[in-house]
Design an enzyme around this catalytic site. Structure first.
Site, PDB file in Angstrom:
ATOM      1  N   GLN A 138      55.698   5.513  23.050  1.00  0.00           N
ATOM      2  CA  GLN A 138      54.968   6.058  21.902  1.00  0.00           C
ATOM      3  C   GLN A 138      54.752   7.568  21.995  1.00  0.00           C
ATOM      4  O   GLN A 138      54.548   8.217  20.981  1.00  0.00           O
ATOM      5  CB  GLN A 138      53.609   5.366  21.746  1.00  0.00           C
ATOM      6  CG  GLN A 138      53.698   3.939  21.236  1.00  0.00           C
ATOM      7  CD  GLN A 138      54.188   3.840  19.787  1.00  0.00           C
ATOM      8  OE1 GLN A 138      54.160   4.802  19.029  1.00  0.00           O
ATOM      9  NE2 GLN A 138      54.657   2.666  19.399  1.00  0.00           N
ATOM     10  N   THR A 183      79.470  -0.929  28.482  1.00  0.00           N
ATOM     11  CA  THR A 183      80.086   0.202  27.790  1.00  0.00           C
ATOM     12  C   THR A 183      79.015   0.974  27.031  1.00  0.00           C
ATOM     13  O   THR A 183      78.193   0.374  26.325  1.00  0.00           O
ATOM     14  CB  THR A 183      81.159  -0.310  26.807  1.00  0.00           C
ATOM     15  OG1 THR A 183      82.125  -1.030  27.568  1.00  0.00           O
ATOM     16  CG2 THR A 183      81.834   0.829  26.064  1.00  0.00           C
ATOM     17  N   CYS A 194      54.686  -6.564  17.128  1.00  0.00           N
ATOM     18  CA  CYS A 194      54.917  -7.844  17.823  1.00  0.00           C
ATOM     19  C   CYS A 194      53.748  -8.777  17.565  1.00  0.00           C
ATOM     20  O   CYS A 194      53.920  -9.944  17.234  1.00  0.00           O
ATOM     21  CB  CYS A 194      55.043  -7.636  19.316  1.00  0.00           C
ATOM     22  SG  CYS A 194      56.266  -6.407  19.707  1.00  0.00           S
ATOM     23  N   ALA A 237      62.942   0.639  24.908  1.00  0.00           N
ATOM     24  CA  ALA A 237      61.850   0.611  25.886  1.00  0.00           C
ATOM     25  C   ALA A 237      61.610  -0.784  26.458  1.00  0.00           C
ATOM     26  O   ALA A 237      61.155  -0.916  27.593  1.00  0.00           O
ATOM     27  CB  ALA A 237      60.566   1.155  25.257  1.00  0.00           C
ATOM     28  N   SER A 278      62.158   5.275  24.086  1.00  0.00           N
ATOM     29  CA  SER A 278      62.852   4.542  23.029  1.00  0.00           C
ATOM     30  C   SER A 278      63.097   5.483  21.845  1.00  0.00           C
ATOM     31  O   SER A 278      62.165   6.084  21.322  1.00  0.00           O
ATOM     32  CB  SER A 278      61.971   3.376  22.575  1.00  0.00           C
ATOM     33  OG  SER A 278      62.580   2.711  21.494  1.00  0.00           O
ATOM     34  N   ALA A 279      64.366   5.578  21.409  1.00  0.00           N
ATOM     35  CA  ALA A 279      64.717   6.564  20.376  1.00  0.00           C
ATOM     36  C   ALA A 279      64.097   6.266  19.011  1.00  0.00           C
ATOM     37  O   ALA A 279      63.773   7.190  18.264  1.00  0.00           O
ATOM     38  CB  ALA A 279      66.242   6.641  20.241  1.00  0.00           C
ATOM     39  N   HIS A 280      63.925   4.976  18.683  1.00  0.00           N
ATOM     40  CA  HIS A 280      63.486   4.690  17.304  1.00  0.00           C
ATOM     41  C   HIS A 280      62.017   4.998  17.060  1.00  0.00           C
ATOM     42  O   HIS A 280      61.528   4.901  15.929  1.00  0.00           O
ATOM     43  CB  HIS A 280      63.821   3.241  16.913  1.00  0.00           C
ATOM     44  CG  HIS A 280      62.931   2.177  17.490  1.00  0.00           C
ATOM     45  ND1 HIS A 280      61.824   1.710  16.816  1.00  0.00           N
ATOM     46  CD2 HIS A 280      63.005   1.472  18.638  1.00  0.00           C
ATOM     47  CE1 HIS A 280      61.262   0.749  17.541  1.00  0.00           C
ATOM     48  NE2 HIS A 280      61.951   0.581  18.657  1.00  0.00           N
ATOM     49  N   ASN A 282      50.114   1.996  21.706  1.00  0.00           N
ATOM     50  CA  ASN A 282      50.777   1.809  20.406  1.00  0.00           C
ATOM     51  C   ASN A 282      49.836   1.295  19.323  1.00  0.00           C
ATOM     52  O   ASN A 282      50.152   1.389  18.142  1.00  0.00           O
ATOM     53  CB  ASN A 282      51.968   0.851  20.556  1.00  0.00           C
ATOM     54  CG  ASN A 282      51.629  -0.409  21.300  1.00  0.00           C
ATOM     55  OD1 ASN A 282      51.151  -0.354  22.423  1.00  0.00           O
ATOM     56  ND2 ASN A 282      51.862  -1.548  20.692  1.00  0.00           N
TER      57      ASN A 282
HETATM   58  C1  LIG Z   1      54.426   1.170  23.834  1.00  0.00           C
HETATM   59  C2  LIG Z   1      55.694   0.447  23.529  1.00  0.00           C
HETATM   60  N1  LIG Z   1      56.449   0.004  24.522  1.00  0.00           N
HETATM   61  C3  LIG Z   1      57.592  -0.636  24.297  1.00  0.00           C
HETATM   62  C4  LIG Z   1      58.032  -0.894  23.031  1.00  0.00           C
HETATM   63  C5  LIG Z   1      59.323  -1.607  22.818  1.00  0.00           C
HETATM   64  O1  LIG Z   1      60.312  -0.664  22.495  1.00  0.00           O
HETATM   65  P1  LIG Z   1      61.750  -1.066  21.965  1.00  0.00           P
HETATM   66  O2  LIG Z   1      61.572  -1.466  20.548  1.00  0.00           O
HETATM   67  O3  LIG Z   1      62.551   0.184  22.124  1.00  0.00           O
HETATM   68  O4  LIG Z   1      62.265  -2.155  22.822  1.00  0.00           O
HETATM   69  C6  LIG Z   1      57.276  -0.443  21.944  1.00  0.00           C
HETATM   70  C7  LIG Z   1      57.696  -0.695  20.550  1.00  0.00           C
HETATM   71  O5  LIG Z   1      57.234  -1.542  19.863  1.00  0.00           O
HETATM   72  C8  LIG Z   1      56.062   0.234  22.199  1.00  0.00           C
HETATM   73  O6  LIG Z   1      55.278   0.656  21.210  1.00  0.00           O
END
Ligand SMILES: Cc1ncc(COP(=O)(O)O)c(C=O)c1O
Length: 391
Positions: free
Chosen positions: A184, A244, A329, A76, A204-206, A156
């Site tokens: 999220q 790639t 973060c 993301a 974002s997959a994780h 988040n």
């Molecule tokens: C709302 C939001 N946006 C963006 C991100 C960043 O995502 P990524 O870890 O896939 O770069 C996060 C993850 O911390 C998030 O919670």
């Protein structure tokens, strides 16, 4: 370092990979027959290309899009950078103004700050005390030269869910592009691009049991939205994201999307019940506050203020429970959560707040044990007050 007794209540930071996702990824990591570059024409390439195409269809299906509307990215952070910088580079003849919120993820806010240095102007809107955006304030912020709005779907830190449908209908009526960071919310609550006129979405997959390092940007086809690329190279992803393709990661994201799509309502029921069970433990502690509107929020993210407590010290002292102070973060930084501060909390109340987040694998035993460990004595972790009182 964590030990086996750790209780993981930090699903908003990242989720464990679902074992079914690992099974799908595994051949692409271990079997030489699956090592192909998806751009190659031989059988190995064709196998890889088919896997990428199936995964793209699964991501598209999760949000009611078509596969051609999905661009692979590394997550993301990249999707948000590509959306904001890519749109402003390509559409700047229309104007140079962006509208966003103070409660966005740092990768949106920092990108906006970079764009400001390049001559674009950005309006950062404050939420109401409950974390929601007032639609009148939003409408008033739109200008003749506004090109893009970027408002996240689910916050988040608080789990608060913005009314993206209403907001994007306002921008669509004025010919302004709408981007939403759905990192999220994707895979956790329903999202349909057929139901709302959003133009770009970042995934974002994780965040939903897929691997780290893979994400996607949804770009509407009708009417067609494009972005100027951040990287130049082989012209993959319709020329908007060269490089790639990481087939194993992509297969993982596709599998995570397919599972989320099928099991979303079961996941939601489970998480709602876990979340209520956890919060019941705090009912007798009348001084605690839940930050953010709970009616318009995802039950899997709960942000609790424990008045007077030094949340950072508290979290550090209870390292066997994975909980967090602000986002992952922010947790590295020194100040109290900027999201809670933007909602109007004092520095002291923001610094006394802890985020708990639950997911597919959280058990009742885990939330009971976590509550048992953390409830007994918050006062031990109170900030000293100016008048000398601990809390
Ligand atoms: C709302 C939001 N946006 C963006 C991100 C960043 O995502 P990524 O870890 O896939 O770069 C996060 C993850 O911390 C998030 O919670």
């Amino acid at each position: 370092m964590s030990d086996i007794s750790t209780i993981y209540l930090d699903y908003a930071a990242t989720t464990p990979i679902d074992p079914r996702v690992i099974d799908k990824m595994s051949p692409f990591l271990s079997d030489p027959h699956y090592c192909g570059n998806s751009a190659s024409t031989h059988a190995w390439g064709q196998r890889a290309r088919q896997a990428v195409s199936d995964a793209r269809a699964a991501v598209a299906a999760l949000i009611d899009a078509v596969p051609e509307e999905i661009i692979w990215t590394s997550g993301a952070t990249e999707s948000n950078n590509l959306a904001l910088k890519g749109v402003m580079a390509l559409y700047q003849a229309r104007g140079k103004h962006i509208v966003t919120m103070k409660t966005e993820h740092s990768c949106v806010l920092e990108t906006c700050q970079q764009l400001e240095k390049k001559g674009f102007s950005v309006t950062y809107l404050s939420p109401k005390r409950d974390g929601l955006l007032d639609t009148d304030i939003f409408s008033d912020a739109l200008r003749e030269d506004t090109v893009l709005v970027s408002i996240m779907h689910m916050n988040n830190e608080t789990g608060v869910i913005q009314d993206i449908k209403t907001l994007s209908e306002i921008t669509a009526a004025r010919g302004i592009l709408f981007h939403s960071d759905v990192a999220q919310s994707a895979g956790k609550i329903p999202i349909s691009v057929k139901d709302m006129p959003v133009d770009l979405l970042s995934l974002s997959a994780h965040k939903f049991y897929g691997p780290k390092g893979i994400g996607a940007l949804y770009l509407r086809q009708k009417p067609r939205v494009r972005v100027a690329p951040l990287f130049h190279g082989g012209g993959q992803e319709q020329g908007m994201r060269s490089g790639t393709l990481p087939v194993h990661q992509i297969v993982g994201m596709g599998a995570a999307c397919a599972i989320a799509h099928l099991e979303m309502s079961r996941d939601l029921t489970h998480i709602d019940s876990i979340s209520h069970r956890f919060l019941e433990n705090f009912e007798k502690h009348t001084s605690i506050m839940i930050n953010g509107d709970r009616l318009h929020a995802y039950p899997g993210i709960v942000n609790i203020g424990f008045p007077g407590v030094d949340a950072r010290r508290f979290v550090e002292a209870h390292s066997s429970i994975a909980m967090s102070v602000g986002s992952a973060c922010y947790a590295k930084g020194a100040e109290a959560s900027y999201v809670l501060r933007a909602m109007g909390l004092t520095e002291r109340d923001a610094a006394a707040s802890i985020r708990f987040s639950f997911g597919r694998f959280t058990t009742e035993q885990e939330v009971d044990e976590a509550a048992r460990v953390i409830t007994p004595d918050f006062s031990l972790f109170c900030h000293p007050r100016e008048d000398g009182d601990p809390c």
